[in-house]
Design a protein around this motif. Structure first.
Motif, short mmCIF file in Angstrom:
data_model
loop_
_atom_site.label_atom_id
_atom_site.label_comp_id
_atom_site.label_asym_id
_atom_site.label_seq_id
_atom_site.Cartn_x
_atom_site.Cartn_y
_atom_site.Cartn_z
N THR A 14 0.94 -1.21 -0.07
CA THR A 14 -0.11 0.06 -0.08
C THR A 14 0.85 1.36 -0.18
N MET A 15 0.20 2.32 -0.24
CA MET A 15 0.92 3.63 -0.40
C MET A 15 1.01 4.11 1.12
N VAL A 16 2.16 4.94 1.30
CA VAL A 16 2.43 5.53 2.65
C VAL A 16 1.59 6.85 2.68
N PRO A 17 0.51 7.34 3.03
CA PRO A 17 0.17 8.49 2.83
C PRO A 17 0.73 9.77 3.34
N TRP A 18 1.33 9.59 4.54
CA TRP A 18 2.13 10.55 5.44
C TRP A 18 3.25 10.98 4.98
N PHE A 19 4.01 10.34 3.87
CA PHE A 19 5.25 10.55 3.44
C PHE A 19 5.26 11.83 2.34
N GLU A 20 6.08 12.71 2.28
CA GLU A 20 6.15 13.75 1.34
C GLU A 20 6.27 13.19 0.00
N LYS A 21 7.22 12.37 -0.29
CA LYS A 21 7.71 11.65 -1.40
C LYS A 21 6.70 10.54 -1.63
N PRO A 22 6.30 10.25 -2.82
CA PRO A 22 5.45 9.12 -3.01
C PRO A 22 6.14 7.66 -2.65
N MET A 23 5.60 6.99 -1.72
CA MET A 23 6.55 5.74 -1.13
C MET A 23 5.50 4.84 -0.78
N ALA A 24 5.84 3.60 -0.53
CA ALA A 24 4.89 2.49 -0.41
C ALA A 24 5.47 1.70 0.58
N GLN A 25 4.66 0.71 1.22
CA GLN A 25 5.17 -0.19 2.17
C GLN A 25 4.57 -1.52 1.96
N LEU A 26 5.11 -2.65 2.63
CA LEU A 26 4.51 -4.04 2.52
C LEU A 26 4.81 -4.64 3.76
N LEU A 27 3.80 -5.53 4.21
CA LEU A 27 4.14 -6.41 5.36
C LEU A 27 4.98 -7.59 4.77
N VAL A 28 5.90 -8.20 5.56
CA VAL A 28 6.80 -9.36 5.50
C VAL A 28 6.70 -10.20 6.71
N THR A 29 6.63 -11.61 6.15
CA THR A 29 6.85 -12.61 7.27
C THR A 29 8.00 -13.42 7.09
N TYR A 30 8.22 -14.04 8.28
CA TYR A 30 9.60 -14.85 8.02
C TYR A 30 9.48 -16.33 8.01
N PHE A 31 10.34 -16.87 7.13
CA PHE A 31 10.29 -18.49 6.88
C PHE A 31 11.65 -18.92 6.98
N GLU A 32 11.86 -20.26 7.75
CA GLU A 32 13.22 -20.90 7.83
C GLU A 32 13.54 -21.26 6.29
#
Length: 133
Positions: A86-104
């Motif tokens: 998803t987009m990061v709405p509070w950041f001045e420059k257009p930026m996105a984020q995603l969640l990750v999960t860990y695997f062995e």
């Protein structure tokens, strides 16, 4: 891959992506990657120290359950959580984020990843016929 390909087409101005995972204390950990690298993350994931989810609120690792210093702190594979880009709405420059999960390395869920811990708890409720609300 469709999720990230569609996102990139819809948001050509996004240059950076934060791949994040809250640790067991709720502190956000992760990695900032360029637009050029985000496709590779969706295809192959990326490596992170296995103990990163076990840091305390000060960022220290006291080697809980032999994880951290005594085991050489091996890497685990971080993979995107589908539907979290998803987009990061509070950041001045257009930026996105995603969640990750860990695997062995063998593909099994990382024992201390908060998502996998929650999944195991939910399975235990299900085993006894309960549904947490």
């Amino acid at each position: 891959m469709d999720e990230v390909t569609e996102f990139l087409a819809k948001h050509p101005d996004v240059e950076t992506f934060d791949a994040i995972l809250p640790d067991l204390c709720g502190v956000i950990r992760g990695k900032r990657v360029s637009r050029d690298s985000v496709l590779d993350i969706y295809k192959n994931g990326f490596h992170v120290p296995a103990s990163s989810v076990l840091l305390d609120v000060r960022g220290d690792n006291d080697d809980p359950l032999g994880r951290g210093g005594s085991d050489g702190d091996p890497d685990v594979l971080a993979r995107p959580v589908p539907g979290s880009l998803t987009m990061v709405p509070w950041f001045e420059k257009p930026m996105a984020q995603l969640l990750v999960t860990y695997f062995e390395s063998d593909g099994s869920p990382h024992l201390f990843d908060p998502r996998h811990v929650l999944q195991r708890v939910l399975e235990r409720y299900d085993d006894i016929g309960l549904r947490p609300v």
